[in-house]
Design an enzyme around this catalytic site. Structure first.
Site, short mmCIF file in Angstrom:
data_model
loop_
_atom_site.label_atom_id
_atom_site.label_comp_id
_atom_site.label_asym_id
_atom_site.label_seq_id
_atom_site.Cartn_x
_atom_site.Cartn_y
_atom_site.Cartn_z
N LYS A 191 11.87 41.55 47.24
CA LYS A 191 12.41 41.49 48.61
C LYS A 191 13.41 40.80 48.86
O LYS A 191 13.50 39.66 49.16
CB LYS A 191 11.09 41.13 49.65
N GLU A 267 10.31 27.40 46.45
CA GLU A 267 11.52 26.69 46.48
C GLU A 267 11.94 26.49 47.84
O GLU A 267 12.45 27.78 48.24
CB GLU A 267 12.57 27.05 45.26
N GLU A 401 17.71 20.32 57.91
CA GLU A 401 18.65 21.18 56.99
C GLU A 401 19.64 21.87 57.90
O GLU A 401 18.78 22.80 58.77
CB GLU A 401 17.61 22.05 56.12
#
Length: 497
Positions: A191, A267, A401
């Site tokens: 995907k 991850e 982030e």
């Protein structure tokens, strides 16, 4: 660097055939609903195509096909040496179609064409080849047993794997998953991100040409909340592997628990510290590395060195060196081989980065480089590499982030303070240490809670070393033989002789 000019690449872009459909059982097909979404290039806002928007029905079809193919044994029970040959052919085809794939990558997500060709495509092919070469070099075990018993410990493919990959390195991250998943005999459903689906769609056909049987590798483009969720909740997906944000990673763990307890390997995000001590062996190299660690790939890198920790005794000397080094990283048209900084992936991401730059101002940080949108007249999404000094870990630009070219400079007085600041984050993906002191390098490296630590460099390593994070940067590892653990089950067989 490629020998083609910007004009050459622009001409190729005009005649490029772009496939936008899903890929199931060796064939391209529209989404079951017929729905599509626009694929817009961040280079200049051009429409690249209407991409199949898959959903639950497509997930059901792809999973059923993957399961049937797996159970047939056409790939899962193929001799390892034969799978190896096919994987090596697959890698070679990626290289042979390198310029096409690089152009798709650059048009789709905005990175410089030189990087797409020399880094993304090259590394993707290497990832497939490395996993293929490893197939017949991984052995099972014989347990220590009495003379009249035989204990075997064997690895078996887990079955059907769903891989959800990000938009920043679409082809490379796909191949980090595809390599070990295919090498160990699984069927896999990819995907790709809706922001950059094109190379994932294209590479599926190359897999068929290489000899990977139909149904072993399917591709479902679409959105996370539709087809991504459908795969994560599917009762016949055995393992889900993911690279992306920590927020989505947490949600995927919930979906796994709500369905069949499928294995989930993640991850996720990062806020990596790049620590420069006063005894760094080469301050110029450290400054240039600090610039590239935040500007490469427009800062859209999970391991971006977004927090630059500098010992206060050299800070007034070192920060201007970084400001000077960042001048080499100037946004430009990604189809120009000389460009070092391309476009951010889309308008949403550009606005997100600009909002963090404003947050830096609001929190009292000192802007010393960049800070603006540029090349607006192009229709693309470009932001200057940006540096804030006078940052502390409480500021949003140091805590969250950003996934863009925004660097936060933080001072420290001693080794213990540097370690405390570096570890004061929910993330733990990567870190770097610059020092001439061997003991310090080892001690600080051990103290840093990060999956990768680089000494006197930034972003070192290759396929032989595992990659992944501590804390909320995820679990499991990509690359190296350790990646094979995610795609296999261990079976103990005890035989009475």
């Amino acid at each position: 660097m490629t020998s083609l000019t910007r004009a050459d690449w622009e001409q190729r872009a005009k005649t490029l055939t772009i496939e936008t459909r899903a890929f199931v059982h060796g064939e391209y097909r529209a989404a079951a609903s017929g729905a599509t979404f626009e694929c817009i290039s961040p280079v200049d806002g051009r429409l690249l195509g209407l991409v199949a928007s898959c959903d639950q029905a497509d997930a059901d079809l792809a999973v059923k096909d993957a399961r049937a193919t797996f159970d047939s044994g056409v790939w899962s029970r193929m001799a390892p040496a034969q799978r190896k040959k096919v994987m090596i052919r697959f890698a070679a085809l990626i290289e042979q179609h390198g310029e096409e794939l690089a152009l798709l990558e650059t048009l789709d997500m905005g990175k410089p064409i030189s990087d797409s060709l020399s880094i993304d495509v090259s590394s993707a092919a290497n990832a497939i080849r490395w996993s293929g070469e490893a197939i017949d070099k991984v052995y099972d075990e014989v347990a220590a047993t009495p003379h009249d018993q035989l204990g075997l410990v064997t690895r078996e493919p887990v079955g059907v794997v769903a891989a959800i990959v990000p938009w920043n390195f679409p082809l490379l991250m796909s191949c980090w998953k595809l390599g070990p998943a295919l090498a160990t005999g699984n069927s896999i459903i990819l995907k790709p991100s809706e922001k950059s689906p094109l190379t994932g769609i294209r590479v599926a056909q190359l897999a068929i040409e290489a000899g990977i049987p139909a149904g072993v590798f399917n591709v479902l483009p679409g959105f996370g909340h539709t087809v991504g969720k459908a795969l994560a909740l599917h009762m016949d997906v055995d393992t889900l592997v993911f690279t992306g944000s920590t927020k989505i990673a947490k949600q995927l763990m919930v979906y796994a628990g709500e369905s069949n307890m499928k294995r989930v390997w993640l991850e996720a995000g990062g806020k990596s510290p790049n620590i420069v001590f006063a005894d760094a062996p080469d301050l110029q190299a450290a400054a240039e590395s600090a610039a590239s660690a935040i500007a490469f790939n427009q800062g859209e890198v999970c391991t971006a060195g977004s927090r630059l920790l500098v010992e206060n005794s050299i800070k007034d000397q070192f920060v201007p060196m970084v400001v000077e080094a960042i001048k080499a990283w100037k946004p430009g048209n990604p189809l120009d081989p000389a460009t070092t900084v391309g476009a951010l992936v889309d308008t949403t991401q550009m606005n997100n980065v600009l909002s963090y730059i404003q947050a830096g101002h609001d929190d009292g940080a000192k802007l010393v480089a960049g800070g603006k949108r540029v090349l607006e007249e192009s229709g693309g999404t470009y932001v200057e590499p940006t540096i804030f000094d006078g940052v502390n870990n409480a500021m949003r630009i140091a805590k969250e982030e950003i996934f863009g070219p925004v660097l936060s400079v933080i001072g420290f007085d001693n080794q213990d303070e540097a370690i405390a600041i570096a570890n004061d984050t929910v993330y733990g993906l990567a870190a770097a240490v610059w020092t001439s002191n061997l003991s310090r390098a080892h001690l600080v490296g051990k103290a840093l809670r990060a999956g990768s630590v680089w000494i006197n460099q930034y972003d070192g390593g290759d396929m032989t070393a595992p990659f992944g994070g501590f804390k909320q940067s995820g679990n499991g590892r990509d690359k190296s033989l350790h990646a094979f653990d995610k795609y296999t089950e261990l079976k103990s067989t005890w035989i009475k002789l």
